[in-house]
Enzyme design. Structure first.
Site, PDB file in Angstrom:
ATOM      1  N   ALA A 174       0.734  -1.249   0.100  1.00  7.07           N
ATOM      2  CA  ALA A 174      -0.157   0.132  -0.012  1.00  7.07           C
ATOM      3  C   ALA A 174       0.821   1.050   0.086  1.00  7.07           C
ATOM      4  O   ALA A 174       1.794   1.403   0.778  1.00  7.07           O
ATOM      5  CB  ALA A 174      -0.887  -0.123   1.112  1.00  7.07           C
ATOM      6  N   HIS A 175       0.495   2.024  -0.984  1.00  2.69           N
ATOM      7  CA  HIS A 175       1.602   3.364  -0.979  1.00  2.69           C
ATOM      8  C   HIS A 175       0.668   4.515  -1.832  1.00  2.69           C
ATOM      9  O   HIS A 175      -0.384   4.057  -2.379  1.00  2.69           O
ATOM     10  CB  HIS A 175       2.642   3.002  -1.589  1.00  2.69           C
ATOM     11  CG  HIS A 175       2.642   2.828  -3.085  1.00  2.69           C
ATOM     12  ND1 HIS A 175       2.153   1.524  -3.569  1.00  2.69           N
ATOM     13  CD2 HIS A 175       2.988   3.410  -4.101  1.00  2.69           C
ATOM     14  CE1 HIS A 175       2.050   1.509  -4.486  1.00  2.69           C
ATOM     15  NE2 HIS A 175       2.758   2.651  -5.239  1.00  2.69           N
ATOM     16  N   ALA A 176       1.163   5.611  -1.639  1.00  8.76           N
ATOM     17  CA  ALA A 176       0.730   6.607  -2.441  1.00  8.76           C
ATOM     18  C   ALA A 176       1.740   7.675  -2.887  1.00  8.76           C
ATOM     19  O   ALA A 176       2.802   7.184  -2.551  1.00  8.76           O
ATOM     20  CB  ALA A 176      -0.336   7.650  -1.766  1.00  8.76           C
TER      21      ALA A 176
END
Lengths: 90, 156
Positions: B65-67
């Site tokens: 999970a990342h942005a």
């Protein structure tokens, strides 16, 4: 030779794909530049690329391209990527 | 380049998540808890998946999970969440997910080094199930080769 690793943000999964792809290319003895990019800039970045590495989810976002699109299932699996790159580039 | 520190606050073991959103939120909460991000970043990680799909499930059982970097990233960071019951993200090959790694970076360049380290660690296919089965934070740190404190803190 230019290879593009694609992800949604251009900073996480594509960077992992770039690392694994560079290892696979080394294994194959192929000299190529691997660039990580995001969906927003893939068309510009990949305009002169031979291969685009991507997840199946992002293939549609690539649109029309002359590059071979390789769908990668396991981004850490050096064997999978080596095999798929060998088929595409061999 | 070593991984960012992985303090106890960045690790959550045996989390009960009803769906992928809850699982990603747990990874975001852990990033926030360790001081790496603010709550806004958690929301942005969820939007990434809403927008682009489950491509962040990059290996069987593992979601990264990342942005993008942003003002809600205070310092680069990593979090690890293991799920009590695996959840489906909607990935054609790699579902269900039992380990969620939260990743926060401040820019595109410096993080590539520790991402390479993540690739090193997970190149061994036995690591994901071992992390999923770990029962304490030390076990997870040892599997990932991560430290609880940043190097500068270890030296001081």
């Amino acid at each position: 030779m230019k290879i593009v690793a694609l992800c949604g943000a251009g900073v996480g999964t594509s960077a992992i794909l770039k690392v694994t792809a560079e290892r696979a290319l080394k294994r194959l003895g192929i000299d190529a530049e691997v660039t990580a990019t995001d969906v927003a800039s893939v068309r510009a970045v990949a305009s002169d690329a031979q291969v685009i590495l991507s997840s199946s989810e992002l293939v549609e976002a690539i649109g029309k391209t002359n590059a071979d699109v390789i769908v990668v299932d396991n981004y850490f699996d050096l064997d999978e990527l080596t095999q798929k790159l060998e088929v595409a580039l061999g | 380049m070593p991984l960012p520190p992985l303090p106890d606050t960045a690790i959550a073991i045996g989390v009960h998540a009803d769906d992928w959103r809850a699982a990603v939120r747990a990874a975001g909460d852990a990033l926030e808890g360790s001081g790496s991000t603010t709550a806004d970043y958690t929301g942005r990680m969820i939007v990434m998946i809403e927008e682009f799909g489950a491509y962040i499930v990059i290996a069987p059982g593992l979601a990264l999970a990342h942005a993008r970097p942003g003002p809600d990233v205070l310092t680069e960071g990593l979090s690890v969440v293991t799920l009590a019951e695996p959840v489906s993200f909607g990935h054609p090959h790699n579902d269900p997910v039992s380990v969620v790694i939260g990743l926060a970076v401040t820019g595109a360049d410096e993080h590539i080094h520790f991402v390479a380290e993540l690739a090193n660690v997970f190149n061994d296919a036995s690591v994901i199930p071992a992390v999923a089965a770990a029962t304490d934070a030390d076990g997870i740190r040892s599997l990932l080769g991560a430290n609880a404190l940043a190097e500068r803190e270890l030296l001081s």
